[in-house]
Write a protein that holds these residues in place. Structure first.
Motif, short mmCIF file in Angstrom:
data_model
loop_
_atom_site.label_atom_id
_atom_site.label_comp_id
_atom_site.label_asym_id
_atom_site.label_seq_id
_atom_site.Cartn_x
_atom_site.Cartn_y
_atom_site.Cartn_z
N LEU A 151 1.03 -1.26 -0.10
CA LEU A 151 0.12 0.13 -0.07
C LEU A 151 0.75 1.08 0.00
O LEU A 151 1.59 1.33 0.83
CB LEU A 151 -0.79 -0.01 1.29
N HIS A 152 0.68 2.11 -0.87
CA HIS A 152 1.48 3.28 -1.01
C HIS A 152 0.56 4.52 -0.94
O HIS A 152 -0.42 4.65 -1.67
CB HIS A 152 2.19 3.59 -2.39
N VAL A 153 1.04 5.39 -0.08
CA VAL A 153 -0.04 6.57 0.38
C VAL A 153 0.93 7.76 0.12
O VAL A 153 2.11 7.89 0.68
CB VAL A 153 -0.44 6.69 1.64
N THR A 154 0.75 8.72 -0.56
CA THR A 154 1.46 9.93 -0.95
C THR A 154 0.48 11.01 -0.22
O THR A 154 -0.67 11.29 -0.75
CB THR A 154 1.57 10.29 -2.22
N VAL A 155 1.11 11.93 0.57
CA VAL A 155 0.54 13.18 1.07
C VAL A 155 1.27 14.28 0.69
O VAL A 155 2.43 14.49 1.12
CB VAL A 155 0.72 13.04 2.86
#
Length: 149
Positions: free
Chosen positions: A106-110
């Motif tokens: 799971l890749h999350v970019t903020v």
């Protein structure tokens, strides 16, 4: 006749097997990386479907929850992930969060907020401004010379 000796008594062997069967859940790894324009987070999420992932961002805290359920050899398995990562709330843009789930990762970019450009601040004075004459002398200079003449 040789007798085989076990390194521990038989009842301890069963206790050991029981301990492995009821071992605490394995913690999945995660990674946080900061670039100039965003925070990038990666989480192991094996067997988790995108529909089983819940991501929230509240006051700078990114919470990721997920659950995997599957059956193998007639047994039901369940795995859960839960991570909370504190990010600097004043530097992130809560409207620009993206997530993808591929191959158990799971890749999350903020994204970060755009930095405000520095502004030039004029300094005010409490005394009346001196008027400048064409020759470069000020009205205050004339007053000072007038007192000497």
């Amino acid at each position: 006749m040789l007798a085989l000796q076990m390194p521990f008594p038989r009842h301890d062997l069963f206790d050991l097997v029981d301990a492995f069967a009821h071992a605490p859940p394995r913690c999945h790894s995660s990674e946080l990386r900061e670039t100039e324009d965003a925070f990038h987070l990666a989480f192991e999420a094996p067997g988790v479907l995108p529909s089983d992932v819940d991501i929230t961002l509240d006051e700078g805290v990114l919470r990721v929850r997920g659950e995997s359920k599957f059956e193998r050899s007639g047994l039901n398995y369940c795995g859960k992930i839960h991570r909370a990562v504190a990010l600097p709330a004043e530097r992130i843009d809560p409207e620009k969060v993206q997530a993808t789930l591929e191959h158990g990762l799971l890749h999350v970019t903020v994204r970060k907020r755009a930095r405000a450009e520095p502004i030039k601040v004029q300094v005010a004075t409490s005394q009346p401004a001196a008027e400048e004459k064409a020759d470069g002398a000020t009205a205050a200079d004339d007053d000072a010379m007038g007192d000497d003449q």
